[in-house]
Design a protein around this motif. Structure first.
Motif, PDB file in Angstrom:
ATOM      1  N   GLU A  90     -98.499 -67.817  43.628  1.00 23.92           N
ATOM      2  CA  GLU A  90     -98.324 -69.045  44.416  1.00 23.92           C
ATOM      3  C   GLU A  90     -98.298 -68.651  45.888  1.00 23.92           C
ATOM      4  OE1 GLU A  90     -95.232 -71.754  43.350  1.00 23.92           O
ATOM      5  OE2 GLU A  90     -95.569 -71.403  41.218  1.00 23.92           O
ATOM      6  N   THR A  91     -99.090 -69.352  46.701  1.00 23.39           N
ATOM      7  CA  THR A  91     -99.215 -68.938  48.101  1.00 23.39           C
ATOM      8  C   THR A  91     -98.957 -70.116  49.042  1.00 23.39           C
ATOM      9  OG1 THR A  91    -101.551 -69.472  48.066  1.00 23.39           O
ATOM     10  CG2 THR A  91    -100.984 -67.181  47.640  1.00 23.39           C
ATOM     11  N   CYS A  92     -98.662 -69.794  50.277  1.00 22.62           N
ATOM     12  CA  CYS A  92     -98.673 -70.806  51.330  1.00 22.62           C
ATOM     13  C   CYS A  92     -98.826 -70.101  52.665  1.00 22.62           C
ATOM     14  CB  CYS A  92     -97.407 -71.659  51.305  1.00 22.62           C
ATOM     15  SG  CYS A  92     -95.943 -70.808  51.882  1.00 22.62           S
ATOM     16  N   VAL A  93     -99.195 -70.902  53.662  1.00 27.60           N
ATOM     17  CA  VAL A  93     -99.266 -70.395  55.030  1.00 27.60           C
ATOM     18  C   VAL A  93     -97.927 -70.721  55.684  1.00 27.60           C
ATOM     19  CG1 VAL A  93    -100.404 -70.652  57.265  1.00 27.60           C
ATOM     20  CG2 VAL A  93    -101.754 -70.767  55.161  1.00 27.60           C
ATOM     21  N   GLY A  94     -97.297 -69.728  56.291  1.00 23.60           N
ATOM     22  CA  GLY A  94     -96.020 -69.987  56.946  1.00 23.60           C
ATOM     23  C   GLY A  94     -95.555 -68.754  57.686  1.00 23.60           C
ATOM     24  N   SER A  95     -94.546 -68.959  58.531  1.00 29.87           N
ATOM     25  CA  SER A  95     -94.029 -67.844  59.325  1.00 29.87           C
ATOM     26  C   SER A  95     -92.709 -67.338  58.761  1.00 29.87           C
ATOM     27  CB  SER A  95     -93.818 -68.278  60.775  1.00 29.87           C
ATOM     28  OG  SER A  95     -93.138 -67.252  61.464  1.00 29.87           O
ATOM     29  N   MET A  96     -92.567 -66.028  58.733  1.00 26.46           N
ATOM     30  CA  MET A  96     -91.303 -65.442  58.282  1.00 26.46           C
ATOM     31  C   MET A  96     -90.152 -65.808  59.222  1.00 26.46           C
ATOM     32  SD  MET A  96     -91.813 -61.409  59.088  1.00 26.46           S
ATOM     33  CE  MET A  96     -93.559 -61.113  59.305  1.00 26.46           C
ATOM     34  N   ASP A  97     -90.491 -66.253  60.443  1.00 25.06           N
ATOM     35  CA  ASP A  97     -89.433 -66.665  61.366  1.00 25.06           C
ATOM     36  C   ASP A  97     -88.713 -67.915  60.856  1.00 25.06           C
ATOM     37  OD1 ASP A  97     -89.993 -64.574  63.196  1.00 25.06           O
ATOM     38  OD2 ASP A  97     -91.705 -65.708  63.941  1.00 25.06           O
ATOM     39  N   GLU A  98     -89.353 -68.630  59.917  1.00 28.54           N
ATOM     40  CA  GLU A  98     -88.707 -69.795  59.270  1.00 28.54           C
ATOM     41  C   GLU A  98     -88.638 -69.539  57.771  1.00 28.54           C
ATOM     42  OE1 GLU A  98     -91.439 -71.184  61.619  1.00 28.54           O
ATOM     43  OE2 GLU A  98     -89.790 -70.937  63.047  1.00 28.54           O
ATOM     44  N   LEU A  99     -88.215 -68.354  57.400  1.00 30.23           N
ATOM     45  CA  LEU A  99     -88.337 -67.916  56.011  1.00 30.23           C
ATOM     46  C   LEU A  99     -87.707 -68.885  54.998  1.00 30.23           C
ATOM     47  CD1 LEU A  99     -89.200 -65.816  53.951  1.00 30.23           C
ATOM     48  CD2 LEU A  99     -87.197 -64.489  54.507  1.00 30.23           C
ATOM     49  N   ILE A 100     -86.470 -69.283  55.241  1.00 33.56           N
ATOM     50  CA  ILE A 100     -85.769 -70.096  54.238  1.00 33.56           C
ATOM     51  C   ILE A 100     -86.510 -71.422  54.024  1.00 33.56           C
ATOM     52  CG2 ILE A 100     -83.624 -71.331  53.696  1.00 33.56           C
ATOM     53  CD1 ILE A 100     -82.957 -68.446  53.647  1.00 33.56           C
ATOM     54  N   SER A 101     -86.910 -72.077  55.106  1.00 36.92           N
ATOM     55  CA  SER A 101     -87.569 -73.379  54.918  1.00 36.92           C
ATOM     56  C   SER A 101     -88.996 -73.221  54.381  1.00 36.92           C
ATOM     57  CB  SER A 101     -87.533 -74.219  56.194  1.00 36.92           C
ATOM     58  OG  SER A 101     -88.138 -73.523  57.232  1.00 36.92           O
ATOM     59  N   VAL A 102     -89.677 -72.155  54.747  1.00 33.17           N
ATOM     60  CA  VAL A 102     -91.023 -71.928  54.179  1.00 33.17           C
ATOM     61  C   VAL A 102     -90.911 -71.818  52.658  1.00 33.17           C
ATOM     62  CG1 VAL A 102     -92.881 -70.206  53.965  1.00 33.17           C
ATOM     63  CG2 VAL A 102     -92.061 -70.867  56.222  1.00 33.17           C
ATOM     64  N   VAL A 103     -89.916 -71.063  52.195  1.00 32.59           N
ATOM     65  CA  VAL A 103     -89.766 -70.860  50.745  1.00 32.59           C
ATOM     66  C   VAL A 103     -89.356 -72.165  50.069  1.00 32.59           C
ATOM     67  CG1 VAL A 103     -88.343 -69.693  49.000  1.00 32.59           C
ATOM     68  CG2 VAL A 103     -89.348 -68.385  50.884  1.00 32.59           C
ATOM     69  N   MET A 134     -83.893 -62.999  53.937  1.00 32.36           N
ATOM     70  CA  MET A 134     -84.337 -62.337  52.698  1.00 32.36           C
ATOM     71  C   MET A 134     -83.146 -62.116  51.767  1.00 32.36           C
ATOM     72  SD  MET A 134     -86.856 -59.449  54.263  1.00 32.36           S
ATOM     73  CE  MET A 134     -88.617 -59.692  54.410  1.00 32.36           C
ATOM     74  N   PHE A 135     -82.022 -61.695  52.368  1.00 36.88           N
ATOM     75  CA  PHE A 135     -80.809 -61.427  51.589  1.00 36.88           C
ATOM     76  C   PHE A 135     -80.339 -62.702  50.881  1.00 36.88           C
ATOM     77  CE2 PHE A 135     -76.215 -60.813  51.142  1.00 36.88           C
ATOM     78  CZ  PHE A 135     -76.136 -59.531  50.626  1.00 36.88           C
ATOM     79  N   VAL A 136     -80.374 -63.822  51.606  1.00 36.75           N
ATOM     80  CA  VAL A 136     -79.943 -65.110  51.033  1.00 36.75           C
ATOM     81  C   VAL A 136     -80.850 -65.497  49.858  1.00 36.75           C
ATOM     82  CG1 VAL A 136     -79.843 -67.598  51.556  1.00 36.75           C
ATOM     83  CG2 VAL A 136     -78.924 -65.939  53.188  1.00 36.75           C
ATOM     84  N   LEU A 137     -82.117 -65.148  49.960  1.00 36.90           N
ATOM     85  CA  LEU A 137     -83.078 -65.552  48.913  1.00 36.90           C
ATOM     86  C   LEU A 137     -83.054 -64.641  47.685  1.00 36.90           C
ATOM     87  CD1 LEU A 137     -86.071 -66.457  51.249  1.00 36.90           C
ATOM     88  CD2 LEU A 137     -84.778 -68.051  49.817  1.00 36.90           C
ATOM     89  N   LEU A 138     -82.261 -63.568  47.759  1.00 41.66           N
ATOM     90  CA  LEU A 138     -82.212 -62.629  46.626  1.00 41.66           C
ATOM     91  C   LEU A 138     -81.184 -63.061  45.589  1.00 41.66           C
ATOM     92  CD1 LEU A 138     -82.222 -58.953  47.992  1.00 41.66           C
ATOM     93  CD2 LEU A 138     -83.924 -60.018  46.509  1.00 41.66           C
ATOM     94  N   GLU A 139     -81.505 -62.900  44.325  1.00 39.56           N
ATOM     95  CA  GLU A 139     -80.525 -63.035  43.243  1.00 39.56           C
ATOM     96  C   GLU A 139     -79.413 -62.005  43.475  1.00 39.56           C
ATOM     97  OE1 GLU A 139     -80.350 -65.113  40.883  1.00 39.56           O
ATOM     98  OE2 GLU A 139     -82.336 -65.750  40.245  1.00 39.56           O
ATOM     99  N   PRO A 140     -78.202 -62.237  42.926  1.00 38.17           N
ATOM    100  CA  PRO A 140     -77.127 -61.247  43.113  1.00 38.17           C
ATOM    101  C   PRO A 140     -77.547 -59.841  42.673  1.00 38.17           C
ATOM    102  CG  PRO A 140     -76.260 -63.244  42.120  1.00 38.17           C
ATOM    103  CD  PRO A 140     -77.756 -63.436  42.205  1.00 38.17           C
ATOM    104  N   SER A 141     -78.380 -59.757  41.636  1.00 33.78           N
ATOM    105  CA  SER A 141     -78.803 -58.424  41.168  1.00 33.78           C
ATOM    106  C   SER A 141     -80.168 -58.027  41.755  1.00 33.78           C
ATOM    107  CB  SER A 141     -78.925 -58.451  39.643  1.00 33.78           C
ATOM    108  OG  SER A 141     -79.885 -59.448  39.303  1.00 33.78           O
ATOM    109  N   GLY A 142     -80.608 -58.773  42.782  1.00 36.77           N
ATOM    110  CA  GLY A 142     -81.971 -58.563  43.293  1.00 36.77           C
ATOM    111  C   GLY A 142     -82.118 -57.326  44.176  1.00 36.77           C
ATOM    112  N   SER A 143     -83.373 -56.951  44.419  1.00 36.08           N
ATOM    113  CA  SER A 143     -83.675 -55.776  45.254  1.00 36.08           C
ATOM    114  C   SER A 143     -84.577 -56.173  46.415  1.00 36.08           C
ATOM    115  CB  SER A 143     -84.409 -54.710  44.443  1.00 36.08           C
ATOM    116  OG  SER A 143     -83.675 -54.356  43.311  1.00 36.08           O
TER     117      SER A 143
END
Ligand code: SAM
Length: 255
Positions: A90-103, A134-143
């Motif tokens: 799954e893809t989209c165009v977006g900036s990592m500067d708005e990571l949470i809202s892009v996702v 990125m940290f916020v978007l990780l599962e508790p056991s995520g890497s």
């Protein structure tokens, strides 16, 4: 931003050059280290034309979901049109500067087992804010897996004899040690890092010229002198040697 940083045709030129001349294959090296991480949901930040996202898609198949985005429309459209049959990304165009809202806006309310970014994070306006997101978007056991240039780049030192090098090209050689590792040391229990030794022995000045013209540090005013010198080194030594190392950090077990 420098159009060479985001346009897919420039990225393709650089990837072709690396594929032809790098002694070691970056994707095999990277995926060798990532193979030990269990993941069903993965996010690829600054995925470009999909060098790593396709590997993630192949690994995940129908067990989960592979999401990838990039600021470059041309890279995302190349990724979509070149996906091998049976692989879903799954893809989209977006900036990592708005990571949470892009996702959230494009992939939904999802957390990831793995958040990955190769050779992209240093383009962020604020690297630490992107790492926090990125940290916020990780599962508790995520890497988290981040890679990029590291310390040695003999090409930049060579070119600096001919022209100024943009500050970002120097800064990105240190961003893993200056930003990524300190962040991971604070937020994760288990951190490993690996160095990618990347030697290139260039034997054709025309290949080098195409690569140089596609690089963010290209300087048209110095091009003739640079190519003349590279050509004379190739004629004298049989090749023009470049060493440009990389570093990968894998962080597990969120604190
Ligand atoms: C060197 S390429 C790496 C692409 C891919 N990860 C690979 O290794 O082939 C850097 C990528 O970062 C993307 N990029 C630059 N700034 C970005 C931003 N603010 N948000 C998302 N992607 C960005 C560029 O468009 C480019 O595709």
């Amino acid at each position: 931003m420098n159009k060479r940083a985001t346009n897919s045709s420039f990225l393709n030129e650089r990837l072709d050059f690396n594929a032809k001349y790098s002694r070691a294959d970056f994707l095999s090296w990277l995926t060798g280290h990532l193979s030990s991480i269990p993941f069903c949901t993965v996010l690829d930040v600054g995925c470009g034309t999909g060098a790593q996202a396709v590997w993630f898609g192949r690994k995940v198949l129908s067990r989960g979901k592979t999401c990838a985005f990039d600021i470059s429309e041309s890279s995302i459209s190349q990724l979509k049109s070149s996906l091998p049959a049976g692989i879903s990304v799954e893809t989209c165009v977006g900036s990592m500067d708005e990571l949470i809202s892009v996702v959230k806006d494009n992939f939904g309310n999802i957390k990831f087992d793995l958040v990955h970014s190769s050779y992209s994070l240093y383009y962020a306006r604020d690297i630490n804010s992107v790492l926090e997101a990125m940290f916020v978007l990780l599962e508790p056991s995520g890497s988290l897996a981040i890679s990029g240039p590291y310390e040695t780049n003999t090409l930049l030192s060579f070119l600096s004899r001919f022209h100024d090098i943009p500050q970002l090209s120097w800064d990105c050689l240190k961003f893993i040690d200056d930003c990524v590792l300190p962040f991971c040391n604070k937020r994760f229990r288990n951190i490993e890092s690996h160095i990618f030794i990347n030697d290139q022995f260039v034997t054709d000045v025309n290949d080098f010229a195409r690569f140089y013209r596609s690089a963010t540090f290209f300087d048209p005013a110095a091009e003739k002198r640079v190519l003349k010198e590279v050509n004379s080194i190739i004629n004298k030594d049989g090749c023009f040697h470049i060493r440009k190392n990389g570093k990968l950090v894998i962080a597990r077990e969120k604190i």
